[in-house]
Motif scaffolding. Structure first.
Motif, PDB file in Angstrom:
ATOM      1  N   VAL A   7       0.844  -1.197   0.000  1.00 38.86           N
ATOM      2  CA  VAL A   7       0.000   0.000   0.000  1.00 38.86           C
ATOM      3  C   VAL A   7       0.876   1.241   0.000  1.00 38.86           C
ATOM      4  N   ASP A   8       0.272   2.358  -0.368  1.00 39.92           N
ATOM      5  CA  ASP A   8       0.973   3.633  -0.347  1.00 39.92           C
ATOM      6  C   ASP A   8       1.039   4.170   1.079  1.00 39.92           C
ATOM      7  N   CYS A   9       1.991   5.067   1.306  1.00 39.55           N
ATOM      8  CA  CYS A   9       2.156   5.658   2.634  1.00 39.55           C
ATOM      9  C   CYS A   9       0.892   6.372   3.098  1.00 39.55           C
ATOM     10  N   SER A  10       0.142   6.947   2.175  1.00 37.82           N
ATOM     11  CA  SER A  10      -1.075   7.672   2.561  1.00 37.82           C
ATOM     12  C   SER A  10      -2.096   6.747   3.216  1.00 37.82           C
ATOM     13  N   ILE A  11      -2.188   5.501   2.744  1.00 36.17           N
ATOM     14  CA  ILE A  11      -3.118   4.546   3.340  1.00 36.17           C
ATOM     15  C   ILE A  11      -2.646   4.136   4.729  1.00 36.17           C
ATOM     16  N   ALA A  12      -1.353   3.840   4.851  1.00 31.72           N
ATOM     17  CA  ALA A  12      -0.803   3.455   6.157  1.00 31.72           C
ATOM     18  C   ALA A  12      -1.000   4.580   7.173  1.00 31.72           C
ATOM     19  N   ASN A  13      -0.753   5.811   6.753  1.00 23.96           N
ATOM     20  CA  ASN A  13      -0.886   6.931   7.676  1.00 23.96           C
ATOM     21  C   ASN A  13      -2.353   7.178   8.031  1.00 23.96           C
ATOM     22  N   ALA A  14      -3.253   6.935   7.084  1.00 25.01           N
ATOM     23  CA  ALA A  14      -4.680   7.087   7.374  1.00 25.01           C
ATOM     24  C   ALA A  14      -5.120   6.124   8.471  1.00 25.01           C
ATOM     25  N   ILE A  15      -4.649   4.882   8.402  1.00 28.19           N
ATOM     26  CA  ILE A  15      -4.994   3.892   9.429  1.00 28.19           C
ATOM     27  C   ILE A  15      -4.410   4.306  10.779  1.00 28.19           C
ATOM     28  N   ALA A  72     -10.522   0.279  12.670  1.00 28.47           N
ATOM     29  CA  ALA A  72      -9.945   1.387  11.904  1.00 28.47           C
ATOM     30  C   ALA A  72     -10.145   1.172  10.411  1.00 28.47           C
ATOM     31  N   VAL A  73      -9.965  -0.053   9.949  1.00 31.23           N
ATOM     32  CA  VAL A  73     -10.162  -0.350   8.529  1.00 31.23           C
ATOM     33  C   VAL A  73     -11.623  -0.155   8.144  1.00 31.23           C
ATOM     34  N   ARG A  74     -12.542  -0.546   9.021  1.00 37.37           N
ATOM     35  CA  ARG A  74     -13.969  -0.345   8.741  1.00 37.37           C
ATOM     36  C   ARG A  74     -14.316   1.135   8.637  1.00 37.37           C
ATOM     37  N   ILE A  75     -13.733   1.932   9.501  1.00 39.85           N
ATOM     38  CA  ILE A  75     -13.979   3.372   9.447  1.00 39.85           C
ATOM     39  C   ILE A  75     -13.417   3.953   8.149  1.00 39.85           C
ATOM     40  N   LEU A  76     -12.227   3.513   7.752  1.00 46.20           N
ATOM     41  CA  LEU A  76     -11.644   3.973   6.483  1.00 46.20           C
ATOM     42  C   LEU A  76     -12.510   3.545   5.309  1.00 46.20           C
ATOM     43  N   GLN A  77     -13.039   2.340   5.366  1.00 45.91           N
ATOM     44  CA  GLN A  77     -13.925   1.859   4.307  1.00 45.91           C
ATOM     45  C   GLN A  77     -15.177   2.725   4.219  1.00 45.91           C
ATOM     46  N   ALA A  78     -15.753   3.079   5.369  1.00 49.24           N
ATOM     47  CA  ALA A  78     -16.948   3.923   5.384  1.00 49.24           C
ATOM     48  C   ALA A  78     -16.647   5.304   4.805  1.00 49.24           C
ATOM     49  N   LYS A  79     -15.465   5.831   5.093  1.00 52.65           N
ATOM     50  CA  LYS A  79     -15.074   7.125   4.535  1.00 52.65           C
ATOM     51  C   LYS A  79     -14.977   7.055   3.008  1.00 52.65           C
ATOM     52  N   CYS A  80     -14.396   5.973   2.508  1.00 51.48           N
ATOM     53  CA  CYS A  80     -14.276   5.801   1.059  1.00 51.48           C
ATOM     54  C   CYS A  80     -15.656   5.692   0.403  1.00 51.48           C
ATOM     55  N   GLN A  81     -16.541   4.921   1.020  1.00 53.87           N
ATOM     56  CA  GLN A  81     -17.890   4.795   0.479  1.00 53.87           C
ATOM     57  C   GLN A  81     -18.621   6.127   0.486  1.00 53.87           C
ATOM     58  N   SER A  82     -18.413   6.922   1.541  1.00 55.10           N
ATOM     59  CA  SER A  82     -19.034   8.243   1.611  1.00 55.10           C
ATOM     60  C   SER A  82     -18.516   9.156   0.505  1.00 55.10           C
ATOM     61  N   LEU A  83     -17.190   9.093   0.255  1.00 54.81           N
ATOM     62  CA  LEU A  83     -16.605   9.913  -0.804  1.00 54.81           C
ATOM     63  C   LEU A  83     -17.140   9.498  -2.174  1.00 54.81           C
ATOM     64  N   LEU A  84     -17.207   8.189  -2.431  1.00 53.18           N
ATOM     65  CA  LEU A  84     -17.718   7.711  -3.716  1.00 53.18           C
ATOM     66  C   LEU A  84     -19.174   8.125  -3.918  1.00 53.18           C
ATOM     67  N   GLN A  85     -19.961   8.058  -2.847  1.00 56.59           N
ATOM     68  CA  GLN A  85     -21.355   8.458  -2.942  1.00 56.59           C
ATOM     69  C   GLN A  85     -21.485   9.950  -3.229  1.00 56.59           C
ATOM     70  N   GLU A  86     -20.630  10.749  -2.600  1.00 53.71           N
ATOM     71  CA  GLU A  86     -20.646  12.194  -2.836  1.00 53.71           C
ATOM     72  C   GLU A  86     -20.245  12.512  -4.277  1.00 53.71           C
ATOM     73  N   LEU A  87     -19.235  11.822  -4.804  1.00 51.36           N
ATOM     74  CA  LEU A  87     -18.834  12.033  -6.189  1.00 51.36           C
ATOM     75  C   LEU A  87     -19.942  11.643  -7.161  1.00 51.36           C
ATOM     76  N   GLU A  88     -20.617  10.550  -6.841  1.00 52.69           N
ATOM     77  CA  GLU A  88     -21.728  10.120  -7.684  1.00 52.69           C
ATOM     78  C   GLU A  88     -22.867  11.133  -7.667  1.00 52.69           C
ATOM     79  N   ASN A  89     -23.161  11.685  -6.485  1.00 50.70           N
ATOM     80  CA  ASN A  89     -24.210  12.688  -6.376  1.00 50.70           C
ATOM     81  C   ASN A  89     -23.862  13.948  -7.159  1.00 50.70           C
ATOM     82  N   ARG A  90     -22.573  14.336  -7.073  1.00 46.89           N
ATOM     83  CA  ARG A  90     -22.134  15.519  -7.815  1.00 46.89           C
ATOM     84  C   ARG A  90     -22.240  15.293  -9.316  1.00 46.89           C
TER      85      ARG A  90
END
Length: 358
Positions: A80-88, A334-352
């Motif tokens: 994984v990229d450093c951004s993912i590791a740091n997010a966790i 922590a992974v579940r919370i990150l997953q929920a954040k990703c789903q929220s972002l994808l939903q927001e992009l879809e709405n836009r």
């Protein structure tokens, strides 16, 4: 000299600087390498390996206590990229919820500590309660809350003289209940909370305050669900950190007196000496144990013998839990919370996108 594979996969540590720290894994940065996103390739390269989960005894230098059975976990996250590791890491620190004392009703406090200092100290006590079983308390509601969002504790202690103590100057023998510790916190279940099992402080030997005969503490305490980004008392981890996997390469044979000095330049267990026809020769046996201090570059006759690198996408995580939840459970949350954040972002992009199309 660097090869393309070295630049793409490793960070190089030299005597005075760290080079090749920039990200290079974007599409067609190098001829012949397609680094575009591919889910199948990611699944093949990504892995998590648990190295150890232990319980250790540590001494808390601030409180002067032996904190036994501290849950620690070390695991590798690769691919994984450093951004993912740091997010966790940041989610573990600030967004995995716990239960902690938020309100204190003080009826009597004649101890040496002021009300607000004692209340703050109580707030920092880790409470052994599964936060997944509770809801967030809504702002503006009653302090006592409900069985769905609040835990209640009573702290009532009065110090008295020990009439049986003679010829002693030890307060533990002269007085009864003069050390107010977390064992005096009494959980008062609300509604059907008793079905949740035992709930209380993680440790029952944490000193809260001290009393003299006649002094008393009488308080009602209310725990709510919260996260570390609101207050550090809600953070479920004592420490969480990661580092890149070290790679130590010997560029030439190092023997004799040089081998002994080279061994001392690294953490214990990294370099060992083996017998050869030229005498003792240094070999790398476990680079993982090293902290890459670059101590070897202080020796002019050794600096050309070693190449120090770190693997760009291999993260060694260390998680130390406060005891509220197991460290492996915290990582999953922590992974579940990150997953929920990703789903929220994808939903927001879809709405836009839908809003723009309409």
């Amino acid at each position: 000299m660097f090869t393309i594979d070295d630049i793409r996969t490793k960070v190089r540590l030299t005597e005075h600087k760290v080079v090749n720290v920039h990200s290079t894994d974007f599409p067609w940065n190098y001829p012949g390498y397609d680094d575009s996103w591919d889910e199948k390739k990611f699944k093949q390269n990504f892995r998590i390996e648990i190295i150890r989960i232990t319980k250790e005894t540590k001494r808390h230098h601030g409180l002067g206590l032996e904190l036994d059975d501290v849950d620690e976990m070390e695991f590798d996250m690769v691919g994984v990229d450093c951004s993912i590791a740091n997010a966790i890491r940041r989610i573990l620190l600030a967004e995995v919820p716990t239960m902690a004392i938020e309100k204190a009703h003080v009826y009597n406090n004649t101890s040496i500590l002021q009300d607000e200092v004692l209340a703050h100290r109580l707030g920092l006590v880790a409470i052994k309660a599964d936060p997944r079983l509770f809801e967030y308390k809504q702002p503006g509601t009653d302090d006592e809350g409900t069985e769905q969002d609040t835990l209640e504790f009573h702290l009532k202690v009065r110090c008295t003289k020990n009439l049986n103590a003679t010829d002693s100057t030890d307060p533990d023998q002269l007085y009864r209940d003069h050390r107010v510790t977390t064992k005096y916190l009494e959980w008062i279940p609300k509604g059907n909370q008793a079905r949740l099992g035992k709930i209380g402080p993680v440790k029952d030997n944490i000193l809260l305050t001290k009393l003299k005969p006649g002094q008393e503490v009488d308080m009602r305490l209310f725990c709510v669900k919260g996260t570390g980004k609101d207050h550090a008392k809600f953070s479920p981890v004592a420490t969480v950190c990661y580092r890149l996997l070290p790679v130590i390469t010997l560029l030439r044979p190092v023997v004799g007196e040089q081998a002994h000095r080279l061994k001392k330049c690294f953490s214990p267990g990294v370099i060992q000496l083996r017998d050869t026809h030229n005498g003792k020769e240094a070999v790398v046996v476990n680079a993982r144990k090293d902290t890459i201090s670059r101590e070897v570059f202080r020796h002019d006759d050794l600096k050309d013998a070693v190449k120090l690198e770190r693997v760009r996408d291999h993260f060694i995580f260390s998680v130390e839990s406060t005891g509220i939840m197991r460290p492996d459970e915290l990582v999953v949350e922590a992974v579940r919370i990150l997953q929920a954040k990703c789903q929220s972002l994808l939903q927001e992009l879809e709405n836009r996108a839908q809003a723009t199309a309409s």
